[in-house]
Design an enzyme around this catalytic site. Sequence first.
Site, PDB file in Angstrom:
ATOM      1  N   ALA A 109       0.855  -1.192   0.000  1.00 27.77           N
ATOM      2  CA  ALA A 109       0.000   0.000   0.000  1.00 27.77           C
ATOM      3  C   ALA A 109       0.892   1.244   0.000  1.00 27.77           C
ATOM      4  O   ALA A 109       2.084   1.165   0.297  1.00 27.77           O
ATOM      5  CB  ALA A 109      -0.943   0.008   1.194  1.00 27.77           C
ATOM      6  N   PHE A 110       0.284   2.387  -0.305  1.00 32.48           N
ATOM      7  CA  PHE A 110       1.090   3.617  -0.427  1.00 32.48           C
ATOM      8  C   PHE A 110       1.771   4.001   0.870  1.00 32.48           C
ATOM      9  O   PHE A 110       2.754   4.728   0.880  1.00 32.48           O
ATOM     10  CB  PHE A 110       0.226   4.775  -0.951  1.00 32.48           C
ATOM     11  CG  PHE A 110      -0.628   5.448   0.101  1.00 32.48           C
ATOM     12  CD1 PHE A 110      -0.123   6.508   0.847  1.00 32.48           C
ATOM     13  CD2 PHE A 110      -1.928   5.038   0.357  1.00 32.48           C
ATOM     14  CE1 PHE A 110      -0.900   7.132   1.823  1.00 32.48           C
ATOM     15  CE2 PHE A 110      -2.714   5.640   1.324  1.00 32.48           C
ATOM     16  CZ  PHE A 110      -2.193   6.699   2.060  1.00 32.48           C
ATOM     17  N   LYS A 111       1.265   3.500   1.980  1.00 36.23           N
ATOM     18  CA  LYS A 111       1.811   3.861   3.286  1.00 36.23           C
ATOM     19  C   LYS A 111       3.309   3.535   3.392  1.00 36.23           C
ATOM     20  O   LYS A 111       4.029   4.177   4.146  1.00 36.23           O
ATOM     21  CB  LYS A 111       1.064   3.124   4.400  1.00 36.23           C
ATOM     22  CG  LYS A 111      -0.459   3.250   4.386  1.00 36.23           C
ATOM     23  CD  LYS A 111      -0.926   4.567   4.907  1.00 36.23           C
ATOM     24  CE  LYS A 111      -2.378   4.671   5.354  1.00 36.23           C
ATOM     25  NZ  LYS A 111      -3.446   4.177   4.507  1.00 36.23           N
ATOM     26  N   ASP A 112       3.758   2.523   2.632  1.00 37.62           N
ATOM     27  CA  ASP A 112       5.178   2.155   2.688  1.00 37.62           C
ATOM     28  C   ASP A 112       6.094   3.310   2.279  1.00 37.62           C
ATOM     29  O   ASP A 112       7.220   3.417   2.756  1.00 37.62           O
ATOM     30  CB  ASP A 112       5.461   0.989   1.727  1.00 37.62           C
ATOM     31  CG  ASP A 112       4.974  -0.357   2.278  1.00 37.62           C
ATOM     32  OD1 ASP A 112       5.076  -0.577   3.492  1.00 37.62           O
ATOM     33  OD2 ASP A 112       4.507  -1.173   1.463  1.00 37.62           O
ATOM     34  N   THR A 143      -1.589   1.245   7.511  1.00 30.63           N
ATOM     35  CA  THR A 143      -0.519   1.971   8.210  1.00 30.63           C
ATOM     36  C   THR A 143       0.252   1.033   9.134  1.00 30.63           C
ATOM     37  O   THR A 143       1.483   1.096   9.211  1.00 30.63           O
ATOM     38  CB  THR A 143      -1.112   3.111   9.069  1.00 30.63           C
ATOM     39  OG1 THR A 143      -1.710   4.048   8.181  1.00 30.63           O
ATOM     40  CG2 THR A 143      -0.054   3.808   9.882  1.00 30.63           C
TER      41      THR A 143
END
Length: 457
Positions: A109-112, A143
Site C-alpha cells: 500500500a502507499f503507506k510504505d 498503516t
Amino acid sequence: MNYISTRNNQKNFTFKDVFLKGLADDGGLFVPKSIKQFQKEELENFKNLSYNDLAAEIIYPFIGDFMSKDDLISLISKSYSNFRSNDVVKISHLGNLKVLELFHGPTLAFKDIAMQLIGNFYQYHLSRDQKKINIIVATSGDTGAAAIDALKGKSNLNVFVLHPNNKISPVQRRLMTIHEESNVFNIAVEGNFDDCQNLVKAMFSDEKFSKSINMSGVNSINWARIIAQSVYYFYAYFKVGNGQPLSFSVPTGNFGDIYAGYLAKKLGLPIDKLIVATNKNDILHRAISGGDYSQKKVEETNTPSMDIQIASNFERLLYDVKGCNSEVTKNVMAQIKNNTYKIDKSDLDKIKKNFVSEMLDENETIKMIKTIKDEHQMVVDPHTAVGIGAVRKLGLEKNCVVLSTAHPCKFPKAIEDAISKTENLPESLKYVNDRKEKFELLSNDIEKVKKYVMNSI
Ligand SMILES: *Cc1c(COP(=O)(O)O)cnc(C)c1O
C-alpha cells in the site's frame, strides 16, 4: 524551518520535535510556520530527476535542521531499495486517465513510501540519542503493516499497533501479525478505527504516561509522512503533466494523502483540482460539497482503509482556511468535538477553489472494479476503484491522475465479488499466508491498553 501547532502558533518547534512528537501537546497538528514556493526555474530543474533525487529536493527544505542533505540522500536510497518498482512508483494508463501506482513497497500500500523513510529517520535519530522510544500507532489496516515493516528489529524502539478487531482484511492483518521480532506488538481493539485513533490520541495527551514511555507516533498526522507523500505528486506531474496543470483523485480517509497533494500545490506545483473520493463514510464529501461536517457512525465497507469519520488532517486545511489563526482553529476543533460545526459559505468557497469531492457506495465500487477490468483488462483494488469512480462521476478524466493506493491482492473478497477471480500475493510475499499470527485482543478501554503497553516494555 520553524513549525507551529494549529492550535497555538506562538511557540516554535524544529523538525525533530515535530517528527518525534507527531501530535502537539495542545492536541493540535504541526504545520510549517510559513511555506516557500519553489520558483519556476527550480521546478524546471526537477523535471528529469529520478524519484529518489526528486524526493531529496522536495524533502530537504523541511528537515534541514535534522540532517545533512547527503545523509538524507543516503536514507532515501536505503528506504526504497527493496521496492518492486525501479523508480519507487509506476504510472499506468486507463484510456485518458493516468493511474499512479503507489503499492510497490513491502506491504502493498502507499503507506510504505512514507513509512520506510520514517523508519530510517528514527534509526538516524537513535544513533545519536539512545533513549528508547515507544511508537504507538492506530491503523485502519495499512498503516500498521507499513509501520511494522519499517520498524521491526530496529534497536532502541518498540512499535505498538492498534487495529480494529475483525474490521480489516485477513491479508492486511497477517501482514502485521506474523512478525517474530521482539519489538513488535499488535493489539486488536474491540471497536472501529476511530476508537483506535482516539486511544492513541488519549495516550499522547496523557503527558505523564507519554513522557514516561518516551512515546512517539507515526500516524498520518505525522508531518514527516505528509512531506514524503508530496513527492509523488511532483513525480507524476513531471512524467505526465505535459506542461498542463493536473488534477489528482485521491481515495481519502484521514485526509493525509490528499493533504500531501495540497502541500505540493502550496509548494508551487501546477495542480488544478484535488478530488476527494470517499466511500459511504462520506463526512469529507458532505463537508466539501455542502459544508456538512457532522460526524456519523462509522460503517464497515469493502474499502476498510477509508472507514473513518474523524479525518484528522482536515484540521490542517481548516487552519489555512481560517487565515492561519490558531485561536479560531482551536474553537472550530472544539465545535467539531461537540459535533456542532458547519463550514460557512465563505470558508467553503475557499475550500472549493482547490478541492472537489465525490462518493461511491459499495455496489458502485464493486461495479467500478468490474468495469475497469472489462474496459482495460486491469484489476484495481477497491480503494483505487473509488478514486477512479469519483473522477468518472465528476467527468474530470482529462489531465487527471488517480492515486492507486493498494495492491488488489490485499482485498481478495472485493475482487472476487467484482470479477469472480482472486488476485494472488506477489511471489515475494507468499510466506505471509503460512506463518503463525500473534496479537492481543483488548477492549476499547484506555486503562487496559496503557497497562498492556507498560507491561510489555
Ligand atoms: C490509508 C489508505 C487510504 C486513505 O489515506 P488517508 O491518508 O487516510 O486519506 C486509502 N487507500 C488505502 C489503500 C489506504 O491504505
